[in-house]
Design an enzyme around this catalytic site. Structure first.
Site, mmCIF file in Angstrom:
data_model
loop_
_atom_site.group_PDB
_atom_site.id
_atom_site.type_symbol
_atom_site.label_atom_id
_atom_site.label_comp_id
_atom_site.label_asym_id
_atom_site.label_seq_id
_atom_site.Cartn_x
_atom_site.Cartn_y
_atom_site.Cartn_z
ATOM 1 N N CYS A 87 3.843 6.286 6.020
ATOM 2 C CA CYS A 87 4.401 4.775 5.912
ATOM 3 C C CYS A 87 5.344 4.629 6.616
ATOM 4 O O CYS A 87 4.969 3.865 7.610
ATOM 5 C CB CYS A 87 4.443 4.155 4.342
ATOM 6 S SG CYS A 87 3.444 4.561 3.163
ATOM 7 N N ARG A 125 -4.181 3.119 2.001
ATOM 8 C CA ARG A 125 -4.333 3.125 3.698
ATOM 9 C C ARG A 125 -4.652 2.678 3.912
ATOM 10 O O ARG A 125 -6.667 3.353 4.771
ATOM 11 C CB ARG A 125 -3.365 4.092 4.305
ATOM 12 C CG ARG A 125 -2.723 4.552 4.273
ATOM 13 C CD ARG A 125 -2.377 6.008 5.202
ATOM 14 N NE ARG A 125 -0.950 6.715 4.524
ATOM 15 C CZ ARG A 125 0.412 6.311 4.190
ATOM 16 N NH1 ARG A 125 0.359 5.466 4.560
ATOM 17 N NH2 ARG A 125 0.858 7.335 3.823
HETATM 18 C C1 BEZ Z 1 3.966 8.597 2.881
HETATM 19 O O1 BEZ Z 1 4.603 10.285 3.186
HETATM 20 O O2 BEZ Z 1 3.778 7.622 3.525
HETATM 21 C C2 BEZ Z 1 3.320 8.706 1.256
HETATM 22 C C3 BEZ Z 1 2.826 9.956 1.217
HETATM 23 C C4 BEZ Z 1 1.982 10.182 -0.100
HETATM 24 C C5 BEZ Z 1 2.207 9.271 -0.565
HETATM 25 C C6 BEZ Z 1 2.951 7.793 -0.475
HETATM 26 C C7 BEZ Z 1 3.344 7.818 0.498
#
Ligand code: BEZ
Length: 221
Positions: free
Chosen positions: A57, A134
């Site tokens: 993110c 996402r």
């Molecule tokens: C992330 O790295 O942004 C992420 C990965 C898995 C679940 C939620 C966020």
């Protein structure tokens, strides 16, 4: 509760391409907003991320921030969202600014009650019951949803593709044409296929377009 039950109980909805973007009121990092507040001549790219202070993110939000000027040039407002508190958002924005110098200078909805994520189908319980997937919603100036992307939690989006798709939508509208595979600015566009024999004969006689066959013709714009 599985997704079908959530849908049947109307606790979540799935807006589709062509629908009017559902209105909402929300708290954001830039104050309170509602969808109806956005200027009537602007496009909106609204996107969700699973969680603040997470690695993928952080790369994605930084991508939106770094390329905000390109969205501005396409007359487009950015609007982020996650199921986090406003305090978490502010802490993350400040943390990323301190560590990398990148500033998330666009509103991010603190959807702690999940109202907006449910309204936009960003909460997909078989992927996660607590985090938004996402999602990217492309919303035109008439507030119609024109394109939707969904990515899972473990794969980041592609900023070149988000900008390309936005540009393609706008150029398609402006010139009343369609965009071929991998279209990018400067490439030929597709002329609408003829819908009558007169139009077909006109197309066959038209030497100003590149004809692959009678229903596939391309031109420069
Ligand atoms: C992330 O790295 O942004 C992420 C990965 C898995 C679940 C939620 C966020």
């Amino acid at each position: 509760m599985d997704h079908q039950n959530l849908l049947e109980e109307k606790t979540i909805s799935m807006p589709r391409i062509g629908d009017t973007a559902p209105n909402f009121q929300a708290v954001t990092t830039k104050g309170n907003i509602q969808m109806a507040d956005f200027a009537k001549d602007k496009w909106i790219v609204m996107f969700s991320h699973p969680a603040d202070f997470t690695p993928v993110c952080t790369t994605e939000m930084s991508g939106f921030a770094i390329r905000k000027g390109e969205f501005d040039a396409l007359n487009t407002e950015l609007l982020g969202l996650s199921i986090d508190s406003i305090h978490a958002h502010l802490g993350w924005v400040q943390n990323v600014r301190e560590n990398t110098g990148v500033y998330f200078d666009f509103p991010i909805i603190a959807d702690i009650d999940m109202k907006v994520s449910k309204l936009y189908g960003m909460l997909q319980p078989n992927e996660s019951e607590t985090a938004a997937v996402r999602a990217v919603f492309f919303i035109d100036p008439s507030k119609k949803i024109r394109l939707i992307m969904y990515y899972p939690l473990n794969v980041g989006r592609n900023m070149d593709e988000i900008l390309r798709a936005l540009d393609a939508l706008q150029v398609s509208d402006e010139h009343k044409v369609a965009m071929p595979l991998d279209w990018k600015r400067g490439d030929k566009v597709i002329c609408p296929a003829p819908k009558s024999l007169d139009a077909l004969n006109e197309r066959l006689a038209d030497n100003s377009v590149e004809k692959v066959t009678w229903y596939l013709a391309k031109k420069d714009i």
